[in-house]
Design a protein around this motif. Structure first.
Motif, PDB file in Angstrom:
ATOM      1  N   UNK A  45       0.828  -1.204   0.000  1.00 11.60           N
ATOM      2  CA  UNK A  45       0.000   0.000   0.000  1.00 11.60           C
ATOM      3  C   UNK A  45       0.865   1.258   0.000  1.00 11.60           C
ATOM      4  N   UNK A  46       1.944   1.223   0.790  1.00 15.52           N
ATOM      5  CA  UNK A  46       2.857   2.374   0.847  1.00 15.52           C
ATOM      6  C   UNK A  46       3.538   2.593  -0.496  1.00 15.52           C
ATOM      7  N   UNK A  47       3.957   1.492  -1.137  1.00 19.75           N
ATOM      8  CA  UNK A  47       4.599   1.613  -2.446  1.00 19.75           C
ATOM      9  C   UNK A  47       3.615   2.146  -3.485  1.00 19.75           C
ATOM     10  N   UNK A  48       2.369   1.633  -3.439  1.00 20.12           N
ATOM     11  CA  UNK A  48       1.361   2.111  -4.383  1.00 20.12           C
ATOM     12  C   UNK A  48       1.095   3.602  -4.179  1.00 20.12           C
ATOM     13  N   UNK A  49       1.006   4.017  -2.915  1.00 19.69           N
ATOM     14  CA  UNK A  49       0.782   5.440  -2.611  1.00 19.69           C
ATOM     15  C   UNK A  49       1.963   6.278  -3.082  1.00 19.69           C
ATOM     16  N   UNK A  50       3.185   5.765  -2.882  1.00 18.38           N
ATOM     17  CA  UNK A  50       4.378   6.487  -3.324  1.00 18.38           C
ATOM     18  C   UNK A  50       4.429   6.576  -4.840  1.00 18.38           C
ATOM     19  N   UNK A  51       4.131   5.447  -5.516  1.00 22.25           N
ATOM     20  CA  UNK A  51       4.121   5.444  -6.985  1.00 22.25           C
ATOM     21  C   UNK A  51       3.099   6.439  -7.526  1.00 22.25           C
ATOM     22  N   UNK A  52       1.926   6.476  -6.898  1.00 22.11           N
ATOM     23  CA  UNK A  52       0.884   7.420  -7.319  1.00 22.11           C
ATOM     24  C   UNK A  52       1.347   8.853  -7.120  1.00 22.11           C
ATOM     25  N   UNK A  53       1.991   9.098  -5.995  1.00 15.06           N
ATOM     26  CA  UNK A  53       2.493  10.447  -5.708  1.00 15.06           C
ATOM     27  C   UNK A  53       3.565  10.870  -6.707  1.00 15.06           C
ATOM     28  N   UNK A  54       4.465   9.944  -7.023  1.00 17.69           N
ATOM     29  CA  UNK A  54       5.531  10.235  -7.991  1.00 17.69           C
ATOM     30  C   UNK A  54       4.934  10.493  -9.373  1.00 17.69           C
ATOM     31  N   UNK A  55       3.970   9.658  -9.766  1.00 18.64           N
ATOM     32  CA  UNK A  55       3.346   9.820 -11.079  1.00 18.64           C
ATOM     33  C   UNK A  55       2.585  11.142 -11.171  1.00 18.64           C
ATOM     34  N   UNK A  56       1.910  11.512 -10.080  1.00 16.27           N
ATOM     35  CA  UNK A  56       1.195  12.791 -10.051  1.00 16.27           C
ATOM     36  C   UNK A  56       2.165  13.953 -10.195  1.00 16.27           C
ATOM     37  N   UNK A  57       3.310  13.860  -9.492  1.00 11.19           N
ATOM     38  CA  UNK A  57       4.323  14.919  -9.581  1.00 11.19           C
ATOM     39  C   UNK A  57       4.897  15.004 -10.987  1.00 11.19           C
ATOM     40  N   UNK A  58       5.151  13.856 -11.600  1.00 11.36           N
ATOM     41  CA  UNK A  58       5.674  13.843 -12.975  1.00 11.36           C
ATOM     42  C   UNK A  58       4.675  14.456 -13.949  1.00 11.36           C
ATOM     43  N   UNK A  59       3.409  14.074 -13.785  1.00 13.93           N
ATOM     44  CA  UNK A  59       2.375  14.616 -14.669  1.00 13.93           C
ATOM     45  C   UNK A  59       2.269  16.129 -14.523  1.00 13.93           C
ATOM     46  N   UNK A  60       2.399  16.596 -13.283  1.00  6.78           N
ATOM     47  CA  UNK A  60       2.307  18.039 -13.030  1.00  6.78           C
ATOM     48  C   UNK A  60       3.515  18.787 -13.596  1.00  6.78           C
ATOM     49  N   UNK A  61       4.691  18.164 -13.550  1.00  7.92           N
ATOM     50  CA  UNK A  61       5.923  18.869 -13.915  1.00  7.92           C
ATOM     51  C   UNK A  61       6.354  18.645 -15.364  1.00  7.92           C
ATOM     52  N   UNK A  62       5.800  17.666 -16.043  1.00 15.40           N
ATOM     53  CA  UNK A  62       6.289  17.288 -17.364  1.00 15.40           C
ATOM     54  C   UNK A  62       5.922  18.311 -18.435  1.00 15.40           C
ATOM     55  N   UNK A  63       6.513  18.135 -19.607  1.00 15.41           N
ATOM     56  CA  UNK A  63       6.162  18.947 -20.778  1.00 15.41           C
ATOM     57  C   UNK A  63       4.853  18.444 -21.382  1.00 15.41           C
ATOM     58  N   UNK A  64       4.087  19.369 -21.941  1.00 18.40           N
ATOM     59  CA  UNK A  64       2.864  19.048 -22.681  1.00 18.40           C
ATOM     60  C   UNK A  64       2.924  19.822 -23.989  1.00 18.40           C
ATOM     61  N   UNK A  65       3.210  19.122 -25.056  1.00 20.77           N
ATOM     62  CA  UNK A  65       3.408  19.771 -26.357  1.00 20.77           C
ATOM     63  C   UNK A  65       2.167  19.558 -27.220  1.00 20.77           C
ATOM     64  N   UNK A  66       1.435  20.653 -27.429  1.00 25.06           N
ATOM     65  CA  UNK A  66       0.211  20.579 -28.221  1.00 25.06           C
ATOM     66  C   UNK A  66       0.242  21.544 -29.393  1.00 25.06           C
ATOM     67  N   UNK A  67      -0.806  21.517 -30.190  1.00 19.68           N
ATOM     68  CA  UNK A  67      -0.903  22.377 -31.365  1.00 19.68           C
ATOM     69  C   UNK A  67      -1.432  23.751 -30.967  1.00 19.68           C
ATOM     70  N   UNK A  68      -0.711  24.780 -31.374  1.00 25.41           N
ATOM     71  CA  UNK A  68      -1.189  26.150 -31.168  1.00 25.41           C
ATOM     72  C   UNK A  68      -1.989  26.603 -32.381  1.00 25.41           C
ATOM     73  N   UNK A  69      -1.414  26.462 -33.561  1.00 27.89           N
ATOM     74  CA  UNK A  69      -2.170  26.727 -34.786  1.00 27.89           C
ATOM     75  C   UNK A  69      -1.471  26.110 -35.994  1.00 27.89           C
ATOM     76  N   UNK A  70      -2.248  25.947 -37.054  1.00 26.87           N
ATOM     77  CA  UNK A  70      -1.756  25.431 -38.331  1.00 26.87           C
ATOM     78  C   UNK A  70      -2.258  26.390 -39.408  1.00 26.87           C
ATOM     79  N   UNK A  71      -1.351  26.923 -40.188  1.00 30.17           N
ATOM     80  CA  UNK A  71      -1.739  27.919 -41.193  1.00 30.17           C
ATOM     81  C   UNK A  71      -1.016  27.643 -42.506  1.00 30.17           C
ATOM     82  N   UNK A  72      -1.574  28.179 -43.586  1.00 31.02           N
ATOM     83  CA  UNK A  72      -0.872  28.188 -44.865  1.00 31.02           C
ATOM     84  C   UNK A  72       0.289  29.168 -44.772  1.00 31.02           C
ATOM     85  N   UNK A  73       1.477  28.713 -45.123  1.00 25.26           N
ATOM     86  CA  UNK A  73       2.631  29.613 -45.105  1.00 25.26           C
ATOM     87  C   UNK A  73       2.500  30.661 -46.206  1.00 25.26           C
TER      88      UNK A  73
END
Length: 199
Positions: A45-73
């Protein structure tokens, strides 16, 4: 007579004492087993809680690369490739590493795309910063008349990959169409109903 009685009493008591010791030993084994199982369950249970906490921290701190716009050059020109600018935006808190447009295509529908030439190399994208990819796809005939008559669209699809600072690979898929509502005077592409995804 006294000695004989004492001997018989001791003889009768020995099996009882041994049985009692065996019972106590079995009880101790049961208690130890229960304690071990409880400790192991608590550790899981402690390991699962720790893994969840680590994953939450990673999700919060990680990069999120999405589309801003696509246009004809550039505006459509007969006999020239279709040049498209894809602007990504890192909305995360840490850099997106080795960001690359690994695959892209454009064409008259989502299922029949001509492979595009991509001009940008993999790069790091800082947090809250854009990054631009340029791609060029040949067109067999000028779609200007068709677009202006609101009879057709041009679709562009692509796959962007990047690493976060935790060395995990992520993928962003995009699909967009042009023009929106038949307005061929604009340069912006608009999202397809399906085909857009970020992990």
């Amino acid at each position: 007579a006294t000695t004989e009685i004492y001997t018989l009493s001791l003889h009768d008591a020995l099996p009882i004492t041994i049985d009692n010791l065996n019972w106590q030993a079995r009880s101790m084994e049961t208690l130890v087993g229960q304690a071990r199982a409880s400790v192991e369950a608590s550790a899981r249970q402690s390991k699962a809680a720790l893994d969840t906490s680590v994953e939450t921290a990673r999700t919060d701190q990680r990069a999120w690369l999405g589309i801003k716009d696509i246009v004809l050059t550039h505006p459509f020109e007969s006999g020239k490739p279709l040049d498209i600018t894809v602007t990504m935006l890192n909305t995360g808190k840490t850099p997106a590493l080795d960001a690359a447009l690994v695959e892209a295509g454009a064409g008259p529908d989502e299922m029949h795309l001509t492979k595009a030439v991509i001009s940008e190399s993999p790069s790091a994208v800082p947090p809250n910063n854009p990054y631009v990819f340029y791609l060029s796809a040949p067109v067999t005939e000028s779609p200007i008349g068709c677009l202006q008559a609101k009879r057709c669209h041009i679709y562009v699809k692509g796959t962007v990959t990047y690493l976060d600072v935790f060395k995990r690979m992520h993928t962003t898929l995009f699909c967009a169409s042009y023009p929106h509502a038949g307005d061929a005077s604009a340069s912006n592409f608009f999202n397809c109903p399906k085909g857009n995804f970020m992990d």
